[in-house]
Design an enzyme around this catalytic site. Structure first.
Site, PDB file in Angstrom:
ATOM      1  CB  ALA A  39      -0.892  -0.014   1.237  1.00 40.83           C
ATOM      2  CB  CYS A 122      -3.375  -6.447   7.079  1.00 39.73           C
ATOM      3  SG  CYS A 122      -3.139  -4.780   7.681  1.00 39.73           S
ATOM      4  CE  LYS A 164       2.058 -10.591   0.303  1.00 41.09           C
ATOM      5  NZ  LYS A 164       1.822  -9.781   1.501  1.00 41.09           N
ATOM      6  CG  ASN A 226       6.390 -12.052   1.124  1.00 40.34           C
ATOM      7  OD1 ASN A 226       5.555 -11.602   1.905  1.00 40.34           O
ATOM      8  ND2 ASN A 226       7.284 -11.283   0.559  1.00 40.34           N
ATOM      9  N   GLY A 227       9.351 -12.897   2.175  1.00 32.85           N
ATOM     10  CA  GLY A 227       9.955 -12.371   3.401  1.00 32.85           C
ATOM     11  C   GLY A 227      11.451 -12.286   3.317  1.00 32.85           C
TER      12      GLY A 227
HETATM   13  C1  LIG Z   1       4.735  -0.244   3.053  1.00 38.74           C
HETATM   14  C2  LIG Z   1       4.167  -1.647   2.996  1.00 38.74           C
HETATM   15  C3  LIG Z   1       2.848  -1.830   2.596  1.00 38.74           C
HETATM   16  C4  LIG Z   1       2.329  -3.127   2.516  1.00 38.74           C
HETATM   17  N1  LIG Z   1       1.053  -3.302   2.061  1.00 38.74           N
HETATM   18  C5  LIG Z   1       0.583  -4.557   1.871  1.00 38.74           C
HETATM   19  C6  LIG Z   1      -0.685  -4.781   1.280  1.00 38.74           C
HETATM   20  O1  LIG Z   1      -1.425  -3.848   0.964  1.00 38.74           O
HETATM   21  N2  LIG Z   1      -1.073  -6.073   1.076  1.00 38.74           N
HETATM   22  C7  LIG Z   1      -0.294  -7.136   1.449  1.00 38.74           C
HETATM   23  O2  LIG Z   1      -0.682  -8.294   1.255  1.00 38.74           O
HETATM   24  N3  LIG Z   1       0.902  -6.943   2.021  1.00 38.74           N
HETATM   25  C8  LIG Z   1       1.355  -5.689   2.223  1.00 38.74           C
HETATM   26  N4  LIG Z   1       2.604  -5.515   2.737  1.00 38.74           N
HETATM   27  C9  LIG Z   1       3.425  -6.691   3.039  1.00 38.74           C
HETATM   28  C10 LIG Z   1       4.293  -7.077   1.849  1.00 38.74           C
HETATM   29  O3  LIG Z   1       3.503  -7.432   0.736  1.00 38.74           O
HETATM   30  C11 LIG Z   1       5.212  -8.260   2.196  1.00 38.74           C
HETATM   31  O4  LIG Z   1       4.415  -9.373   2.497  1.00 38.74           O
HETATM   32  C12 LIG Z   1       6.105  -7.973   3.374  1.00 38.74           C
HETATM   33  O5  LIG Z   1       6.703  -6.701   3.282  1.00 38.74           O
HETATM   34  C13 LIG Z   1       7.207  -9.048   3.505  1.00 38.74           C
HETATM   35  O6  LIG Z   1       7.967  -9.109   2.338  1.00 38.74           O
HETATM   36  P1  LIG Z   1       9.410  -8.393   2.232  1.00 38.74           P
HETATM   37  O7  LIG Z   1      10.252  -8.932   3.357  1.00 38.74           O
HETATM   38  O8  LIG Z   1       9.917  -8.775   0.876  1.00 38.74           O
HETATM   39  O9  LIG Z   1       9.178  -6.934   2.409  1.00 38.74           O
HETATM   40  C14 LIG Z   1       3.138  -4.241   2.867  1.00 38.74           C
HETATM   41  C15 LIG Z   1       4.441  -4.035   3.284  1.00 38.74           C
HETATM   42  C16 LIG Z   1       4.970  -2.761   3.360  1.00 38.74           C
HETATM   43  C17 LIG Z   1       6.403  -2.597   3.797  1.00 38.74           C
END
Ligand SMILES: Cc1cc2nc3c(=O)[nH]c(=O)nc-3n(C[C@H](O)[C@H](O)[C@H](O)COP(=O)(O)O)c2cc1C
Length: 397
Positions: A39, A122, A164, A226-227
């Site tokens: 987001a 979320c 997800k 993911n992560g």
């Molecule tokens: C700023 C921000 C906004 C996010 N918004 C969403 C979202 O709207 N929907 C969602 O499923 N995950 C959202 N996430 C989670 C990410 O999709 C992802 O699952 C999470 O950051 C872990 O992955 P990463 O370690 O590659 O960042 C958001 C993460 C961040 C940092």
């Protein structure tokens, strides 16, 4: 995008040296890499930058099912795609099976999406407090009904639905294996797991073992991990560790849309990587800002939205505190140009200093839950009412 590093070598269509193409229902994603919905970040402008770098699936910012059904202008901004953006990947957040079903029906009947992802990840207190987001799958009947409603609505048009999710509420209340199996039974086309619980928030390191466990349990559809993928090497390591069918990358590409070029190269078996000097980064920042102006149709709003990206873009480069602060306050394109031109643009890529974690982090938080939420795995009428409010408190993402 031009880069200072050699481009990823051409590879035969549909081939990845590391993994086969990712199949999500009828969609084929040659490079099994997904831009995680974020987001306030993964809008049309940012997705375009990422798409120009690599080849994968790029999910839009989350939109609530209610906002879609009510046709709010913001929800239509979120689901607007450029004509060359294929597939159009929409993420829906909802807590009520009927509303989610109606939103997905609208998306597919009006030909507004080619892929629908359902968000059960979320961890934000204002959402979990009412039983939404990452703590929703604890109510197994509700989770199943939402997923079934979405799949049922999308099926007549052949649009794949994915899920997800996080691992669960906390380590004592894990839901991901059961939820993955439920989603598979309900007909979803793939599941992705962020290897953290709601309680973990964004702290510590993602649990890739959980992704491996899910991959072993869910055998009929792709499982995406993911992560904490900060580099192409991390993506390869995750695949190796978990045997997942594809990777989902979030924070790692904030301020680094060229990470998708690295990922494409890595999955093609090449070790070519983009190593931009500051001059190249400044060009990408400018292009990002231009695209944001197109996306928002409002220079002031676009530049305000750009501010948070500055620190991510500049990570590791030698830029004085004053110049950084000034870039974090720009409000016009002219001002942006002036501030960027004042940087030492001849600087080479700073190496490790520009890599690694960025964006949200923090410490674990005990999830805020509705009183008595954990006492039963089934939904009661009281909770059903609270959940309705949970959706109302989520603002488009
Ligand atoms: C700023 C921000 C906004 C996010 N918004 C969403 C979202 O709207 N929907 C969602 O499923 N995950 C959202 N996430 C989670 C990410 O999709 C992802 O699952 C999470 O950051 C872990 O992955 P990463 O370690 O590659 O960042 C958001 C993460 C961040 C940092």
């Amino acid at each position: 995008m031009t880069t200072t590093a050699p481009a990823a070598p051409a590879r035969p269509a549909g081939a990845s040296a590391v993994l086969p193409p990712l199949r999500i229902g009828p969609l084929t994603v040659d490079t099994p890499v997904v831009l995680a919905p974020m987001a306030g970040v993964t809008n049309a402008a940012f997705r375009r930058l990422c798409r120009e770098s690599g080849a994968g699936l790029y999910v839009a910012e989350m939109v609530t099912s209610r906002a879609l059904v009510e046709r709010t202008p913001e929800s239509f901004r979120i689901i607007s795609f450029e004509s060359d953006e294929v597939p159009r990947s929409v993420q829906v957040y909802g807590v009520d099976p009927a509303t989610v079903g109606a939103a997905v029906r609208m998306l597919v009947e009006e030909d507004l999406a080619d892929h629908v992802d359902l968000n059960f990840g979320c961890p934000v207190p204002k959402v979990t407090r009412r039983g939404g987001g990452a703590v929703l799958p604890w109510k197994r009947d509700l989770f199943r009904d939402i997923v079934r409603a979405a799949v049922g609505a999308a099926r007549p048009r052949g649009v794949p639905v994915t899920v997800k999710m996080r691992k669960g509420v906390d380590e004592e209340h894990l839901t991901y294996v059961e939820a993955g199996l439920t989603a598979q039974d309900a007909g979803v086309a793939a599941v992705s797991l962020h290897g953290r619980t709601a309680a973990d928030y964004y702290s510590g390191t993602a649990d890739w073992d959980a992704i491996a466990t899910l991959k072993q349990a869910v055998t009929d559809i792709p499982v995406l991990g993911n992560g904490d993928i900060w580099s192409a090497e991390d993506a390869l390591a995750m695949v190796e560790h978990t045997r997942c069918d594809g990777v989902v990358v979030g924070r790692g590409c904030q301020g680094r849309p060229w990470l998708f070029a690295d990922l494409a190269a890595a999955f093609a078996g090449s070790d070519a990587r983009v190593r931009p000097g500051l001059g190249e980064v400044a060009r990408v920042v400018r292009r990002h800002a231009e695209l944001m102006v197109e996306t928002f149709g409002d220079e002031g709003k676009a530049l305000r939205e750009m501010r948070k990206h500055m620190a991510w873009y500049l990570k590791g480069y030698v830029v004085g505190g004053e110049a950084r602060a000034a870039l974090g306050l720009v409000s016009t394109m002219a001002e942006l140009d002036e501030r960027l031109a004042a940087l030492d643009l001849d600087q080479a890529y700073p190496g490790e200093a520009a890599e690694g974690p960025r964006g949200r982090a923090g410490s674990p938080k005990r999830p805020v839950l509705p009183y008595g939420w954990l006492d039963s795995r089934e939904l009661s009428d009281t909770f059903a009412r609270q959940l309705h409010e949970a959706e109302l408190s989520v603002s488009g993402g």
